[in-house]
Design a protein around this motif. Sequence first.
Motif, PDB file in Angstrom:
ATOM      1  N   VAL A 232      37.219  55.338  40.885  1.00 40.53           N
ATOM      2  CA  VAL A 232      36.657  56.237  39.896  1.00 40.53           C
ATOM      3  C   VAL A 232      37.273  57.630  39.965  1.00 40.53           C
ATOM      4  O   VAL A 232      37.323  58.353  38.955  1.00 40.53           O
ATOM      5  CB  VAL A 232      35.118  56.295  40.065  1.00 40.53           C
ATOM      6  N   TYR A 233      37.784  58.053  41.128  1.00 45.07           N
ATOM      7  CA  TYR A 233      38.401  59.365  41.284  1.00 45.07           C
ATOM      8  C   TYR A 233      39.889  59.361  40.945  1.00 45.07           C
ATOM      9  O   TYR A 233      40.504  60.425  40.884  1.00 45.07           O
ATOM     10  CB  TYR A 233      38.249  59.855  42.720  1.00 45.07           C
ATOM     11  N   ASN A 234      40.488  58.188  40.772  1.00 48.45           N
ATOM     12  CA  ASN A 234      41.931  58.131  40.591  1.00 48.45           C
ATOM     13  C   ASN A 234      42.284  57.580  39.202  1.00 48.45           C
ATOM     14  O   ASN A 234      42.238  58.320  38.224  1.00 48.45           O
ATOM     15  CB  ASN A 234      42.565  57.294  41.700  1.00 48.45           C
ATOM     16  N   VAL A 235      42.589  56.314  39.079  1.00 49.04           N
ATOM     17  CA  VAL A 235      42.875  55.725  37.771  1.00 49.04           C
ATOM     18  C   VAL A 235      41.632  55.768  36.891  1.00 49.04           C
ATOM     19  O   VAL A 235      41.699  56.054  35.699  1.00 49.04           O
ATOM     20  CB  VAL A 235      43.386  54.281  37.939  1.00 49.04           C
ATOM     21  N   GLY A 236      40.477  55.476  37.467  1.00 48.33           N
ATOM     22  CA  GLY A 236      39.191  55.693  36.823  1.00 48.33           C
ATOM     23  C   GLY A 236      38.964  54.940  35.528  1.00 48.33           C
ATOM     24  O   GLY A 236      39.605  53.926  35.249  1.00 48.33           O
ATOM     25  N   PHE A 237      38.036  55.471  34.708  1.00 51.82           N
ATOM     26  CA  PHE A 237      37.688  54.813  33.448  1.00 51.82           C
ATOM     27  C   PHE A 237      38.818  54.883  32.435  1.00 51.82           C
ATOM     28  O   PHE A 237      38.892  54.058  31.528  1.00 51.82           O
ATOM     29  CB  PHE A 237      36.415  55.432  32.858  1.00 51.82           C
ATOM     30  N   ALA A 238      39.692  55.859  32.565  1.00 47.94           N
ATOM     31  CA  ALA A 238      40.864  55.914  31.681  1.00 47.94           C
ATOM     32  C   ALA A 238      41.754  54.707  31.928  1.00 47.94           C
ATOM     33  O   ALA A 238      42.241  54.067  30.993  1.00 47.94           O
ATOM     34  CB  ALA A 238      41.634  57.209  31.913  1.00 47.94           C
ATOM     35  N   GLY A 239      41.973  54.364  33.198  1.00 42.57           N
ATOM     36  CA  GLY A 239      42.758  53.186  33.533  1.00 42.57           C
ATOM     37  C   GLY A 239      42.012  51.893  33.292  1.00 42.57           C
ATOM     38  O   GLY A 239      42.622  50.838  33.083  1.00 42.57           O
ATOM     39  N   PHE A 240      40.679  51.956  33.302  1.00 38.94           N
ATOM     40  CA  PHE A 240      39.863  50.786  33.026  1.00 38.94           C
ATOM     41  C   PHE A 240      40.147  50.225  31.632  1.00 38.94           C
ATOM     42  O   PHE A 240      40.016  49.021  31.396  1.00 38.94           O
ATOM     43  CB  PHE A 240      38.387  51.162  33.158  1.00 38.94           C
ATOM     44  N   GLN A 241      40.567  51.093  30.700  1.00 39.40           N
ATOM     45  CA  GLN A 241      40.905  50.631  29.352  1.00 39.40           C
ATOM     46  C   GLN A 241      42.048  49.614  29.379  1.00 39.40           C
ATOM     47  O   GLN A 241      42.155  48.784  28.464  1.00 39.40           O
ATOM     48  CB  GLN A 241      41.289  51.832  28.484  1.00 39.40           C
ATOM     49  N   ALA A 242      42.892  49.673  30.392  1.00 36.47           N
ATOM     50  CA  ALA A 242      43.976  48.695  30.526  1.00 36.47           C
ATOM     51  C   ALA A 242      43.548  47.509  31.375  1.00 36.47           C
ATOM     52  O   ALA A 242      43.781  46.347  31.016  1.00 36.47           O
ATOM     53  CB  ALA A 242      45.206  49.358  31.139  1.00 36.47           C
ATOM     54  N   SER A 243      42.898  47.763  32.503  1.00 35.82           N
ATOM     55  CA  SER A 243      42.524  46.661  33.407  1.00 35.82           C
ATOM     56  C   SER A 243      41.507  45.728  32.781  1.00 35.82           C
ATOM     57  O   SER A 243      41.525  44.514  33.025  1.00 35.82           O
ATOM     58  CB  SER A 243      41.980  47.221  34.726  1.00 35.82           C
ATOM     59  N   VAL A 244      40.600  46.253  31.929  1.00 38.43           N
ATOM     60  CA  VAL A 244      39.569  45.407  31.334  1.00 38.43           C
ATOM     61  C   VAL A 244      40.184  44.335  30.441  1.00 38.43           C
ATOM     62  O   VAL A 244      39.615  43.247  30.271  1.00 38.43           O
ATOM     63  CB  VAL A 244      38.562  46.262  30.528  1.00 38.43           C
ATOM     64  N   LEU A 245      41.353  44.609  29.884  1.00 39.78           N
ATOM     65  CA  LEU A 245      42.025  43.615  29.045  1.00 39.78           C
ATOM     66  C   LEU A 245      42.423  42.389  29.855  1.00 39.78           C
ATOM     67  O   LEU A 245      42.319  41.247  29.380  1.00 39.78           O
ATOM     68  CB  LEU A 245      43.253  44.239  28.383  1.00 39.78           C
ATOM     69  N   VAL A 246      42.870  42.597  31.076  1.00 38.85           N
ATOM     70  CA  VAL A 246      43.237  41.464  31.936  1.00 38.85           C
ATOM     71  C   VAL A 246      41.994  40.647  32.265  1.00 38.85           C
ATOM     72  O   VAL A 246      42.013  39.413  32.240  1.00 38.85           O
ATOM     73  CB  VAL A 246      43.927  41.962  33.219  1.00 38.85           C
ATOM     74  N   TRP A 247      40.878  41.329  32.575  1.00 41.17           N
ATOM     75  CA  TRP A 247      39.625  40.622  32.848  1.00 41.17           C
ATOM     76  C   TRP A 247      39.185  39.825  31.624  1.00 41.17           C
ATOM     77  O   TRP A 247      38.715  38.684  31.739  1.00 41.17           O
ATOM     78  CB  TRP A 247      38.548  41.624  33.241  1.00 41.17           C
ATOM     79  N   LEU A 248      39.326  40.415  30.453  1.00 38.54           N
ATOM     80  CA  LEU A 248      38.914  39.763  29.212  1.00 38.54           C
ATOM     81  C   LEU A 248      39.689  38.471  28.993  1.00 38.54           C
ATOM     82  O   LEU A 248      39.108  37.417  28.695  1.00 38.54           O
ATOM     83  CB  LEU A 248      39.137  40.729  28.047  1.00 38.54           C
ATOM     84  N   PHE A 249      41.002  38.531  29.166  1.00 36.84           N
ATOM     85  CA  PHE A 249      41.821  37.354  28.909  1.00 36.84           C
ATOM     86  C   PHE A 249      41.726  36.338  30.050  1.00 36.84           C
ATOM     87  O   PHE A 249      41.978  35.152  29.836  1.00 36.84           O
ATOM     88  CB  PHE A 249      43.260  37.760  28.634  1.00 36.84           C
ATOM     89  N   MET A 250      41.363  36.762  31.241  1.00 39.14           N
ATOM     90  CA  MET A 250      41.031  35.795  32.289  1.00 39.14           C
ATOM     91  C   MET A 250      39.773  35.017  31.904  1.00 39.14           C
ATOM     92  O   MET A 250      39.657  33.822  32.179  1.00 39.14           O
ATOM     93  CB  MET A 250      40.834  36.500  33.628  1.00 39.14           C
ATOM     94  N   GLY A 251      38.825  35.709  31.272  1.00 36.29           N
ATOM     95  CA  GLY A 251      37.652  35.015  30.752  1.00 36.29           C
ATOM     96  C   GLY A 251      38.024  33.991  29.703  1.00 36.29           C
ATOM     97  O   GLY A 251      37.396  32.928  29.595  1.00 36.29           O
ATOM     98  N   GLY A 252      39.062  34.298  28.907  1.00 30.24           N
ATOM     99  CA  GLY A 252      39.557  33.325  27.936  1.00 30.24           C
ATOM    100  C   GLY A 252      40.046  32.056  28.591  1.00 30.24           C
ATOM    101  O   GLY A 252      39.974  30.958  28.010  1.00 30.24           O
ATOM    102  N   LEU A 253      40.548  32.164  29.799  1.00 32.49           N
ATOM    103  CA  LEU A 253      40.979  30.992  30.554  1.00 32.49           C
ATOM    104  C   LEU A 253      39.795  30.061  30.831  1.00 32.49           C
ATOM    105  O   LEU A 253      39.898  28.835  30.687  1.00 32.49           O
ATOM    106  CB  LEU A 253      41.617  31.442  31.866  1.00 32.49           C
ATOM    107  N   VAL A 254      38.654  30.643  31.208  1.00 34.26           N
ATOM    108  CA  VAL A 254      37.436  29.861  31.443  1.00 34.26           C
ATOM    109  C   VAL A 254      36.969  29.229  30.138  1.00 34.26           C
ATOM    110  O   VAL A 254      36.549  28.062  30.115  1.00 34.26           O
ATOM    111  CB  VAL A 254      36.338  30.749  32.041  1.00 34.26           C
ATOM    112  N   ALA A 255      37.030  30.000  29.053  1.00 37.06           N
ATOM    113  CA  ALA A 255      36.632  29.465  27.749  1.00 37.06           C
ATOM    114  C   ALA A 255      37.485  28.261  27.382  1.00 37.06           C
ATOM    115  O   ALA A 255      36.967  27.226  26.911  1.00 37.06           O
ATOM    116  CB  ALA A 255      36.756  30.551  26.684  1.00 37.06           C
ATOM    117  N   LEU A 256      38.793  28.355  27.593  1.00 34.78           N
ATOM    118  CA  LEU A 256      39.698  27.250  27.272  1.00 34.78           C
ATOM    119  C   LEU A 256      39.357  26.012  28.090  1.00 34.78           C
ATOM    120  O   LEU A 256      39.371  24.886  27.572  1.00 34.78           O
ATOM    121  CB  LEU A 256      41.139  27.684  27.527  1.00 34.78           C
TER     122      LEU A 256
END
Length: 477
Positions: A442-466
Motif C-alpha cells: 500500500v505504501y509503494n505500488v499501492g492502489f495505483a498499481g492495483f489497477q494493473a494487477s487486478v486485471l491478472v486476477w480477473l483473467f485468472m478467474g476466467g480460467l476457473v469459469a472456463l
Amino acid sequence: MNSYLRSLPASLIGKDRQKWLAAAIAASVLALSFLMGQRASYLWLGLIVAGIGGILLLARPVLGVFAIALVALLPRVELGTGTEVNLNPVTLLIPVVTVVWLLSVVLKRRLELASSPANRPLVLFLGAGLISLLIGRTTWDPMVPLSDNFLLVQLAQWAIFAFSALAFWLAANLIKNEATLKTMTTVFLLVAGTVAILRFVPGVDALVNRVVTLAFIRTPLWVLLVALGGGQLLFNPKLSAPWRIFLGVVLLVAVYYAFVHDTDADSNWVGLAAVLGSLVWLRFPRLRWPAAILVLILVVLGFLFPALYEFAGGDQEWTESGASRLLLIERVIDVTLRNPITGLGPAAYRPYANMTPLKYLGAYWLEPAVNSHNNYVDLFAHGGLVGLGLFLWYMAAIARLAWRLKRRFDRGFAAGYVNGILAAWASVMVIMLLLDWFLPFVYNVGFAGFQASVLVWLFMGGLVALDNIDSKLKNED
C-alpha cells in the motif's frame, strides 16, 4: 474482428430482456437529463451514470466484470482518503459489483459457486491476513510509534488482498459461457491494445496518457496484454487476418516499450521475456531441448549472464538499485523475524523498519521509509510463513488448473486463453521478485498499481469459469 464482437448482445444482455431493459434505460436517461438541465454538475452526472449502471448490473451482473476491466484502464481518477493512500474507481467498483452479484443470488434464491482448487487457499489467505493484523496489533512494540490512522492503512493493505480475490471470484462465477469469456478477452485486447499503440503516436500520445490510468506504466498490464494476445496468435488458427495484424502490432509495440523505450524498468523486459519465452515453450515442444542446450552453452561459455547484466544497466544500475534493494530486503526480513509465523500484520513492517537509520554507500537515512521491492518478502512480512505459504498454495492451484485445461484444449480461443494465462502466471512469479507487482504494498505500488494487477486476477478467474463451463457441457452430454 467483427466476428469477435457479434456475440456481444446475445451473450451479455439476452434477447428476452432487451425490450424492457431498453425502456427502463430510456426512461431513466430522460428523467435524469431533465434533472441535469435544472442542476448541472459533475455530482449529478455521476449519479446518472451510477443509476444507469445500477440498472444494467441488476439485469446482467456479468457486465460488472467488463466494467472492472475497463475502469482499470481508464479514466485516470484518484480519490483522496485523508491518509497517504489514494483510491481509484476500480477499488470502489469491485465491492459494488460484489454486492450486486450477491443481491442477484438472493433474488434468484439459488447459489451456485464455481468450484476451484484455488478457492480454499485463497479464503484461508484472506483469513490469515486478518489474524495477522490482530496478532500484530496485540503484540505491537510500544516503542514503535504509530500514526492515528495507521489501522486504516492496514485495512487498506488487506483490502488489496480482498479486492484481488473478489475480482478473481467475480469472473469465475459470473462468466457462464465461453462466448462471454471470449467477448471479455476481445474487449480487453481491443481497448488495451489500441491505447498501447496510440501511446507511441506523436501528437496523440500526450492526450492518451492524460486519460488512461497508471496501469499502462505497470508491468502486469503489459504482461497480460502480451500473454493473451500472444496466446491467441499462437494457439488460435481461427483468428481472422485483421485480428492477427492488430495483435501482431500490439506485440511489437510491447516489445519496443519493454526492450527499447523503458529498459530502465527491469520488471518490464524481464516480465515480457518470461511471457514470450513461456509461450514459445508451450507452443513449440520440439524446440524445448535445443533451446535448453543453447542456454546451457551460453552459460558455460560465460556469455549469457554478463550480457544480461550489461543490458540491465551493469555496475552502475547495480550500485544505484540492485545492491540497495538487497539492503532493504535484509531490513524487512530482520524486523519480521520478531514473529516469522504470522508476520507483523498487513503493512506493519514499515514502522518497524523505519526505527533504525539506514546507511548505504555515502547516503544515510534517518527515516528510511522502507519498501522491500519484493512481493515474496512483503507477503512474508504481512502474514509470515503462514500467509506466504497460503499464497504459494493458491498460485500452485492456478498452475495445476491451467495445465489440466491445456491438455483439454489444443486449439481455438480456449487454447489461446489457457496458454496465455499459463504464460502470464510464469511471468508474474518472476516479476514478484523485482517488485510488489501482484499484491501491491500500500505504501509503494499501492492502489495505483492495483489497477494493473487486478486485471491478472480477473483473467485468472476466467480460467476457473472456463473449467466450470467445460465440465458442465460434459455433464450435459
